[in-house]
Design a protein around this motif. Structure first.
Motif, short mmCIF file in Angstrom:
data_model
loop_
_atom_site.label_atom_id
_atom_site.label_comp_id
_atom_site.label_asym_id
_atom_site.label_seq_id
_atom_site.Cartn_x
_atom_site.Cartn_y
_atom_site.Cartn_z
N ASN A 11 8.53 -89.49 86.42
CA ASN A 11 7.22 -89.90 85.92
C ASN A 11 7.21 -91.42 85.73
O ASN A 11 7.69 -91.94 84.72
N TYR A 14 5.11 -92.77 82.54
CA TYR A 14 5.47 -92.43 81.17
C TYR A 14 5.81 -93.70 80.41
O TYR A 14 6.51 -94.59 80.92
N ALA A 20 12.10 -91.33 80.44
CA ALA A 20 11.63 -90.72 81.68
C ALA A 20 12.76 -90.64 82.70
O ALA A 20 12.95 -89.61 83.36
N ARG A 126 7.18 -80.68 77.23
CA ARG A 126 7.39 -81.12 78.61
C ARG A 126 8.75 -80.66 79.13
O ARG A 126 8.91 -80.40 80.33
N ASP A 185 6.06 -87.26 72.39
CA ASP A 185 6.44 -88.18 73.46
C ASP A 185 7.91 -88.57 73.39
O ASP A 185 8.48 -89.02 74.37
#
Length: 272
Positions: A11, A14, A20, A126, A185
């Protein structure tokens, strides 16, 4: 796709580029082990999983056949483009764990932050999406839980439930850990208790602080006499409750021991 696990993708958008890259690298390595890819062919999967932006960088490198066969060298190049040259002097309490997701035949690896101040472990949604491509498969393994999670700043943390997974650090004994599945996140969090059981950290028993410094008054408080002298207006009387009150306990009340909270490891040198 193999064993219900989708091929990971890097990603580039991100906001935490270090995270990431780390998650992409960990999942990609596990994926290649699961489908048993030869070392010389791993670069094909690297190229597929980095997306259009990654392939643009790839074209500029003009790699030789031998360089393409060096999977670790390719990952190093992507790391340098994504986050710059790694700082080898940086110290962080990060654990790379083997985990066994429910209903997945092969184990995967994932990076966790070992948090000495966390009472519970957290699995970002995620990460669950990486391990379970199908939404229904994720729902089957996430169990409902009514626990309330609170961050350090006292804000509530919403979670979808819990998932139980065996985890292992290097060659340690496997332990079953409960993870709260959250929308976040940041990295996956490993609780203080789980981190200690896996041997990632060692927190000494809490000890009373022998002295407290009053930075405003510039005086050191060593005992209750010093405390009363520094704060005379807060050391008189028994409070404002009028009259007397008898505390009555239920006959079936169970005694509870409230253990002192373990302090963070980075405070050990200051107060240890």
């Amino acid at each position: 796709m193999a064993q219900g696990i989708q091929m990971p993708y890097l990603n580039w958008d991100y906001k935490d580029q270090q995270l990431a890259f780390s998650e992409w690298k960990d999942f990609l390595e596990s994926y290649l082990v699961i489908i048993n890819v030869d070392e010389a062919k791993k670069w094909h999967y690297n190229l597929l999983s980095v997306g259009t932006k990654g392939r643009e960088f790839w074209e500029t490198w003009q790699l030789s056949p031998n360089q393409k066969a060096d999977s670790s060298g390719i990952l190093k190049k992507f790391e340098e483009h994504l986050i710059g040259t790694p700082n080898n002097g940086r110290q962080s309490v990060i654990a790379k764990l083997n985990i066994q997701p429910p209903d997945v035949s092969r184990r995967v690896t994932l990076r966790f932050k070992a948090d000495t101040g966390a009472n519970g472990s957290i699995m970002p949604i995620r990460c669950m999406q990486q391990m379970y491509l199908n939404k229904d498969d994720r729902r089957k393994v996430i169990q409902r839980n009514r626990a309330t999670l609170t961050a350090v700043n006292e804000t509530a943390i919403h979670h979808h439930g819990v998932v139980k997974m065996p985890v292992q650090l290097n060659d340690s004994t496997w332990i079953t850990s409960v993870f709260y599945v959250c929308e976040r996140d940041g990295p996956a969090i490993l609780s203080c208790d789980a981190s200690e059981k896996l041997g990632k950290i060692k927190v000494k028993k809490s000890r009373n602080i022998s002295a407290v410094t009053d930075t405003a008054a510039g005086k050191q408080i060593k005992d209750t006499d010093d405390l009363q002298r520094v704060y005379p207006d807060r050391s008189e009387g028994l409070g404002n409750m009028p009259g007397e009150y008898d505390i009555e306990l239920k006959e079936d009340a169970s005694p509870v021991v409230a253990l002192p909270r373990k302090y963070r490891s980075n405070l050990e040198t200051k107060y240890g």
